[in-house]
Motif scaffolding. Structure first.
Motif, mmCIF file in Angstrom:
data_model
loop_
_atom_site.group_PDB
_atom_site.id
_atom_site.type_symbol
_atom_site.label_atom_id
_atom_site.label_comp_id
_atom_site.label_asym_id
_atom_site.label_seq_id
_atom_site.Cartn_x
_atom_site.Cartn_y
_atom_site.Cartn_z
ATOM 1 N N ASN A 137 39.985 43.727 39.642
ATOM 2 C CA ASN A 137 41.039 42.702 39.612
ATOM 3 C C ASN A 137 40.749 41.619 40.649
ATOM 4 N N ASN A 138 41.146 40.406 40.329
ATOM 5 C CA ASN A 138 40.984 39.283 41.256
ATOM 6 C C ASN A 138 42.196 39.206 42.182
ATOM 7 N N TRP A 139 41.911 38.840 43.429
ATOM 8 C CA TRP A 139 42.999 38.679 44.407
ATOM 9 C C TRP A 139 42.626 37.583 45.375
ATOM 10 N N ARG A 140 43.583 36.756 45.706
ATOM 11 C CA ARG A 140 43.364 35.660 46.650
ATOM 12 C C ARG A 140 44.275 35.855 47.854
ATOM 13 N N ASP A 141 43.718 35.592 49.003
ATOM 14 C CA ASP A 141 44.533 35.697 50.208
ATOM 15 C C ASP A 141 45.287 34.412 50.463
#
Length: 209
Positions: free
Chosen positions: A52-56
């Protein structure tokens, strides 16, 4: 107008069908990917596509991967490395064994060549009084001895014939000498008898007178 609508409908139908087939193939390829089978490359690809993609807060993009997936991929990677090491060790042992066999074959070949050379040398040479001689030298020496013996034989035959001839000649001369001596002895005996008769006659005459 109808022809244009029909052509447009055909084009849209073809594009839709192509997209559906491409999507189906993509899904099929994705279905083939798994962490439990396939190559490590396929397992890494599965991990990448299923993450899964995740951005901070700063907008930095990350891939979120399940821990059990990472553990499983690590186990598979270690197993693959272990298998590769074992295969490499087996290959090295096989190469070492083949190298040893090649060395043994080379030594055996060298020994065979040496034995063949010695056999050819023995075949081309003869032993005479414990000395190794070439066949040519042996034959030359042998025929020289034979020629020398024949020469001695002919020499002795010649000497024998010559001696036999001399002996015959000596015997002949001896016989002639004996005959002459016998003739001389008979003549001497006859002369002696004649002288005795003459002497006796003289003695008889003297007595009668």
């Amino acid at each position: 107008m109808r022809k244009t609508n029909f052509l447009l409908a055909t084009i849209f139908t073809f594009i839709f069908s192509f997209s559906a087939v491409a999507q189906t193939e993509t899904n099929t390829d994705e279905d083939k990917l798994s962490l439990d089978s396939g190559t490590l490359e396929n397992q890494f690809e599965y991990l990448t596509k299923k993450s899964n993609n995740w951005r901070d807060e700063r907008g930095q993009s990350y891939e979120v991967v399940r821990n059990d997936w990472i553990a499983k991929l690590k186990s598979h990677t270690l197993d693959s490395l272990k298998a590769l090491k074992k295969e490499l060790a087996d290959t090295q042992n096989k190469v070492a064994s083949q190298t040893q066999e090649i060395t043994q074959l080379k030594n055996s070949l060298n020994n065979t060549k040496t034995n063949l050379e010695e056999t050819n040398l023995e075949k081309d040479s003869m032993s005479l009084f414990g000395l190794q001689m070439s066949k040519a030298g042996y034959n030359t020496l042998l025929w020289s001895i034979i020629a020398g013996l024949l020469a001695l034989l002919f020499f002795f035959i010649f000497k024998f014939k010559n001696s036999n001839s001399v002996t015959k000649e000596a015997k002949l001369k001896l016989e002639e000498t004996e005959e002459e001596f016998e003739e001389h002895r008979r003549n001497a005996l006859e002369r002696e008898q004649k002288v005795r008769r003459q002497l006796q006659d003289e003695l008889n005459k003297n007595r009668n007178s």
